[in-house]
Design an enzyme around this catalytic site. Structure first.
Site, PDB file in Angstrom:
ATOM      1  CE  LYS A  47      -3.964   1.966   2.720  1.00 55.54           C
ATOM      2  NZ  LYS A  47      -4.767   1.681   3.822  1.00 55.54           N
ATOM      3  CB  SER A 122      -7.947   3.456   2.783  1.00 64.60           C
ATOM      4  OG  SER A 122      -7.058   3.214   3.863  1.00 64.60           O
ATOM      5  CB  SER A 146      -8.254   0.753   5.575  1.00 65.93           C
ATOM      6  OG  SER A 146      -8.818   1.948   5.642  1.00 65.93           O
TER       7      SER A 146
END
Ligand code: GLN
Length: 491
Positions: A47, A122, A146
């Protein structure tokens, strides 16, 4: 050697380029270390709020669009030491703020199950990469859901470890007291292997810890062949959690929040299937209530925005970051850089955070949220036992929904930013309580995966992984159309 750069992989990668996972280029190398470690030679996505030396660290923000990291996060370093290699940086909601990945300022990521839908957020890029078979696992971060929510939307496994179980060194801070680095993976076993490598104390993060030496007592009991007990968040507990408090019945926003948190029929169906499967597998199921659940979202957004407003103050574009063409003086430079560099959601949260921390208001919002947080923790400890393993546990794990909907669409069929926040009630409690939670695909309903999650006592990740592995044996995890596997099974 695990990853065989099989014929057709690069075309496959190109074909799935349509989901828009990677920020910058993906890099697949063919030079693998040969070792006994099950991760050796496997590509993984990171990420883009987790640092890797020499690669972008955009956090999905315009402000950091051209920034490259000068160092590598401990979790990534540990994976590299075991021979895994970084395929690329994965898209996310700006600074981890959101539930769709559409809050990324840099690109759009689509759900591999249906390109017109969001991958969740996210950590949407990480989840989509695993779901599409571009990588067998990815790192994400979970501040309020997330890792678990995009895992649920994309039909993969998502582990949010106990607070402090994985070093946060190299993770760009959003809400430091709530978040941690988590794992998205194609199988439970892979998730276990990755977690085993990244977990544990790190001198660069003083909140990181090794698990207590003693195994949770319930694990001992299970070894003796006693049935495991799963506490199921009961339908009435869910109804209570989303019921509009009587005193404020007129408030339109509360009604809308209640609507947003109600499970859509397909998600309720998946949840029932998970219950039935565990019952068939011989687990004892008991209904549990978590009375403080309904206060989770307000407490979460108070604490998360307060911490975000402090953490994001460092992005002033003085030493790095996008600068305005022209500024009157240093203050003006900072104002202009932040005005142009941050997206609306980030600005909203910084403003909310400074509001709840405003002098004279702390008692009313921030401290109250901290008291609710303590109450939520106490609710969970009463069921799961305490972190020190002193208080006896009633149950091994709690089964809960992850999110009230399956992957939602865009435009008309989207959820409003407000509804997305209200829908965080099932995920944010694990962060408020600092407990581990594991999301996994329970079923596929009308063409889209439904995820459910198990919450456990502190440092009992192994218990959760064991239970989910039992589930996976009878319900192998599903894949979207067009999926091909390019790596062998985890072991
Ligand atoms: N949906 C939550 C939020 O927007 C989750 C964030 C996260 O876990 N990083 O804050």
């Amino acid at each position: 050697m695990r990853f065989i750069m099989a014929e057709g992989f690069l075309e496959y990668l190109k074909e799935w380029g349509k989901i828009g996972v990677f920020i910058g280029k993906a890099e697949f190398s063919q030079d693998f270390l040969d070792s006994d470690n099950p991760l050796s030679g496997l590509p993984f996505a990171v990420k883009d709020n987790i640092a890797v030396k020499g690669l972008p660290i955009t956090c999905g923000s315009r402000l950091l669009e051209h920034v490259k990291s000068p160092f590598t996060a401990t979790a990534v370093e540990r994976l590299k030491e075991k021979g895994a290699f970084i395929a690329g940086k994965a898209n996310l909601d700006e600074f981890g703020m959101g539930s769709s990945t559409d809050n990324s300022a840099l690109q759009r990521t689509n759900n591999p199950w249906d390109l017109n839908r969001v991958p969740g957020g996210s950590s949407g890029g990480s989840a989509a990469a695993v779901a599409a078979g571009l990588v067998p696992f990815a790192l994400g971060s979970d501040t309020g859901g997330s890792v678990r929510q995009p895992a649920a939307f994309c039909g993969v496994v998502g582990l949010k470890p106990t607070y402090g179980a994985v070093s946060r060194f190299g993770l760009v801070a959003y809400a430091s007291s709530l978040e941690g680095i988590g794992v998205l993976a194609d199988t439970t076993e892979r998730c276990r292997n990755v977690f085993a490598v990244i977990r544990g104390k790190d001198d660069k993060d003083q909140t990181s810890k090794d698990a207590p030496a003693e195994a949770p007592p319930l694990e001992e009991k299970n070894k003796k062949g006693m049935p495991r007990t799963i506490g199921v968040l009961s339908t009435s507990a869910i109804a209570k959690a989303i019921a509009t408090p009587a005193v404020q019945e007129s408030a339109e926003s509360l009604k809308r929040a209640a609507q947003a948190a109600a499970l859509e029929p397909e998600v309720a169906e998946g949840f029932e299937k998970a219950k039935a499967t565990f019952a068939d597998l011989g687990y004892r199921l008991v209904d549990v209530e978590i009375p403080s659940l309904k206060y989770g979202v307000p407490a979460y957004y108070t604490i998360a925005t307060a911490e975000a407003s402090a953490n994001l103050a460092r992005f002033d574009s003085v030493r790095y970051g996008v600068r305005p063409d022209w500024a009157e003086n240093p203050d003006d430079l900072i104002d202009k850089a932040r005005e142009a560099g941050f997206g609306d959601e980030v600005k909203l949260r910084i403003l909310l955070g400074t509001f709840v921390l405003r002098s004279g208001f702390q008692d009313r919002y921030y401290l109250r949220a901290q008291r609710i947080r303590a109450g939520i923790r106490a609710n969970f400890e009463a069921l799961l036992g305490d972190a020190e393993y002193n208080q006896p546990a009633q149950i091994d794990a709690i089964l809960m929904p992850v999110f009230p909907t399956r992957a939602f669409g865009r435009g008309e069929s989207s959820l409003s930013p407000f509804a997305q926040k209200a829908a965080d009630l099932y995920t944010c409690c694990a962060n408020l309580a600092g407990l581990p939670a594991l999301s996994f695909p329970a079923s596929v309903e009308k063409g889209l995966p439904v995820g459910v999650q198990l919450l456990g006592r502190a440092f009992a990740e192994a218990t959760l992984l064991n239970i989910v592995e039992d589930y996976e044996k009878v319900h192998p995890f599903p894949h979207p159309t067009g999926f091909k596997a390019f790596w062998d099974a985890a072991s």
